[in-house]
Design an enzyme around this catalytic site. Structure first.
Site, PDB file in Angstrom:
ATOM      1  N   HIS A  11      -0.489   2.370 -15.643  1.00 37.55           N
ATOM      2  CA  HIS A  11      -1.549   2.999 -15.418  1.00 37.55           C
ATOM      3  C   HIS A  11      -2.346   3.607 -16.619  1.00 37.55           C
ATOM      4  CE1 HIS A  11       0.105   3.491 -10.990  1.00 37.55           C
ATOM      5  NE2 HIS A  11      -0.973   2.777 -10.914  1.00 37.55           N
ATOM      6  N   ASP A  25      -0.100   6.536 -17.399  1.00 41.77           N
ATOM      7  CA  ASP A  25       1.173   6.155 -17.779  1.00 41.77           C
ATOM      8  C   ASP A  25       1.194   5.868 -19.303  1.00 41.77           C
ATOM      9  OD1 ASP A  25       2.541   6.242 -15.420  1.00 41.77           O
ATOM     10  OD2 ASP A  25       1.405   4.160 -15.003  1.00 41.77           O
ATOM     11  N   GLU A  46      -5.851  -5.772  -6.477  1.00 44.26           N
ATOM     12  CA  GLU A  46      -4.766  -5.672  -5.565  1.00 44.26           C
ATOM     13  C   GLU A  46      -5.164  -5.134  -4.215  1.00 44.26           C
ATOM     14  OE1 GLU A  46      -1.759  -3.162  -7.282  1.00 44.26           O
ATOM     15  OE2 GLU A  46      -0.449  -3.498  -5.382  1.00 44.26           O
ATOM     16  N   GLU A  93       0.571  -7.879  -3.428  1.00 40.85           N
ATOM     17  CA  GLU A  93       1.840  -7.312  -2.997  1.00 40.85           C
ATOM     18  C   GLU A  93       2.359  -7.659  -1.869  1.00 40.85           C
ATOM     19  OE1 GLU A  93       2.303  -3.127  -4.213  1.00 40.85           O
ATOM     20  OE2 GLU A  93       3.437  -2.616  -2.559  1.00 40.85           O
ATOM     21  N   HIS A 148       1.986  -5.049   1.045  1.00 37.88           N
ATOM     22  CA  HIS A 148       0.386  -4.842   1.405  1.00 37.88           C
ATOM     23  C   HIS A 148       0.160  -5.816   2.448  1.00 37.88           C
ATOM     24  CE1 HIS A 148      -0.367  -2.343  -2.588  1.00 37.88           C
ATOM     25  NE2 HIS A 148       0.706  -1.812  -1.820  1.00 37.88           N
ATOM     26  N   ASP A 194       4.066   2.378   3.528  1.00 38.92           N
ATOM     27  CA  ASP A 194       4.459   1.218   2.419  1.00 38.92           C
ATOM     28  C   ASP A 194       5.505   1.668   1.932  1.00 38.92           C
ATOM     29  OD1 ASP A 194       4.207  -0.541   0.402  1.00 38.92           O
ATOM     30  OD2 ASP A 194       2.550   0.311  -0.611  1.00 38.92           O
ATOM     31  N   ASP A 249       7.837  -0.363  -0.093  1.00 35.81           N
ATOM     32  CA  ASP A 249       8.291  -0.814  -1.319  1.00 35.81           C
ATOM     33  C   ASP A 249       9.939  -1.121  -1.566  1.00 35.81           C
ATOM     34  OD1 ASP A 249       5.735  -0.660  -2.058  1.00 35.81           O
ATOM     35  OD2 ASP A 249       5.911   1.269  -3.364  1.00 35.81           O
ATOM     36  N   ASP A 276       7.358  -4.332  -7.504  1.00 36.84           N
ATOM     37  CA  ASP A 276       6.804  -3.049  -7.230  1.00 36.84           C
ATOM     38  C   ASP A 276       7.900  -2.320  -6.091  1.00 36.84           C
ATOM     39  OD1 ASP A 276       5.381  -0.647  -7.332  1.00 36.84           O
ATOM     40  OD2 ASP A 276       3.402  -1.408  -6.584  1.00 36.84           O
TER      41      ASP A 276
HETATM   42  C1  XLS Z   1       0.261  -0.016  -5.357  1.00 32.54           C
HETATM   43  C2  XLS Z   1       0.451  -0.005  -6.597  1.00 32.54           C
HETATM   44  C3  XLS Z   1      -0.378   0.519  -7.701  1.00 32.54           C
HETATM   45  C4  XLS Z   1      -1.253  -0.707  -8.279  1.00 32.54           C
HETATM   46  C5  XLS Z   1      -1.444  -0.443  -9.676  1.00 32.54           C
HETATM   47  O1  XLS Z   1       0.808  -0.709  -4.565  1.00 32.54           O
HETATM   48  O2  XLS Z   1       1.828   0.032  -7.095  1.00 32.54           O
HETATM   49  O3  XLS Z   1       0.107   1.837  -8.647  1.00 32.54           O
HETATM   50  O4  XLS Z   1      -0.361  -1.735  -8.401  1.00 32.54           O
HETATM   51  O5  XLS Z   1      -2.583   0.566  -9.659  1.00 32.54           O
HETATM   52 MG    MG Z   2       1.574  -2.655  -6.039  1.00 31.84          MG
END
Ligand code: XLS
Ligand code: MG
Length: 344
Positions: free
Chosen positions: A49, A52, A174, A210, A213, A248, A250, A283
């Site tokens: 980001h 980051d 995304e 993703e 998602h 979500d 992950d 992710d």
């Molecule tokens: C959401 C993500 C997000 C993007 C980048 O799933 O992890 O942080 O990938 O902004």
């Molecule tokens: Mg992501």
């Protein structure tokens, strides 16, 4: 010849374990230590980001920001790492409370564009031309809160403004259907690529898919990926896993649905994704219950599952698959796949 895959993740994928219901359970790991972990685990790409890359962006001048971004570029190079993309983090700032590009307040929309341009400046300093746009709050909690038609126009205008700002820029959208908002405006890769097609330069707009998602939309991530791959629009992936329609999660890649994970790998393999040099991003989040010492296992495990599934995709008895396809004997095909996944 089979190409090796390149792996990436973001610094947020090693985290203290805080969730909406409780504080961190582990100490925050310093960015420099995270970079060592990348190398130890055999990851090459760093997803970033904007904040980051340059923490506390808002309190810094343009010169300070570019100096810090250049320092990061050198630090990554010295660590044998490469930046994969930069993404503007619009969802944590009070001005992004109701979305950035689609906010009703023109001041907030302007801020969102300025912040995104700043993210592009950082990307330029890092020598990377990929900007990822995850919509986060670009949506609503209730349908009447915004004019959805206007919101789509504003998303398109934002994409065009950013393309115009930097002529080398590529944008990967995304998609995600919900969370933190009730309904997001770009829920699927179909929505994202339709918008890309309307952009001032459609060749510079693609997608990042993703797993979780796609699953939250009720769609199959491998088909979503195939759709984007067919158009050469899959510019990165965020592989993980998800146990049903809830928040979500992950989770570690393949940990819930190994066959769905296999199919994502198979689709990437068949499309020659590794040959493109694009990254396989993971992710994934560690469970809150993990100790400090074991808080990166989810990354190592996800990569290991991916590589094991690459072997499985490469060794799938293709002739037998073709025979079953010819005779549409999908019951036999099902068993070929299950036996293949259960063997070895
Ligand atoms: C959401 C993500 C997000 C993007 C980048 O799933 O992890 O942080 O990938 O902004
Ligand atoms: Mg992501």
């Amino acid at each position: 010849m089979s190409e090796p895959y390149r792996f990436s993740f973001g610094p947020w994928n090693i985290h203290g374990g805080a969730d909406p219901f409780g504080p961190a359970t582990r100490n925050e790991i310093a960015f420099a230590v995270k970079l060592q972990i990348y190398r130890e685990l055999g990851f090459e790409g760093v997803q970033l980001h904007d904040d980051d890359a340059v923490p506390n962006l808002d309190s810094k001048s343009a010169i300070e920001i570019s100096t810090e971004a250049r320092q990061l570029k050198n630090l990554l190079a010295d660590s044998g790492l490469v930046p994969e993309f930069v993404a503007p983090r619009l969802w944590e700032d009070p001005r992004g409370i109701d979305g950035g590009y689609t906010a009703n307040d023109p001041e907030c929309r302007k801020w969102a564009l300025d912040r995104s341009k700043q993210a592009i400046d950082i990307a330029n300093e890092l020598g990377v031309n990929l900007l990822v746009l995850w919509g986060a709050r670009e949506g609503t909690y209730i349908r009447e809160a915004k004019c959805a038609r206007t919101a789509y126009s504003r998303l398109l205008e934002a994409v065009n403004t950013l393309l115009e700002y930097e002529s080398n820029l590529r944008i990967a959208i995304e998609p995600k259907p919900n969370e933190p908002v009730d309904q997001a405006y770009l829920p699927t890769i179909g929505h994202a690529l339709a918008l890309a097609g309307q952009a001032s330069d459609p060749t510079r707009v693609g997608g990042l898919i993703e797993t979780a998602h796609a699953q939250l939309t009720g769609l199959d991530p491998s088909d979503e990926m195939a759709f984007a791959l067919q158009m050469d629009k899959l510019w990165s992936v965020h592989l993980n896993d998800q146990n049903g329609l809830k928040f979500d999660q992950d989770k570690t890649f393949g940990s819930v649905n190994l066959r769905a994970a296999f199919n994502q790998v198979r689709v990437l393999e068949e499309a020659g994704y590794a040959r493109t040099g694009r990254f396989v991003g993971l992710d994934v989040k560690a469970m809150r219950t993990q100790s400090q010492e074991t808080s990166h296992l989810h990354l190592a495990n996800s990569k290991q599952v991916f590589l094991k599934l690459v072997e499985k995709a490469r060794s799938l008895p293709q002739n037998a698959v073709e025979e079953c396809r010819k005779s549409h004997d999908y019951e036999s095909l099902e068993m070929i796949v299950l036996n293949h996944l259960m063997s070895g």
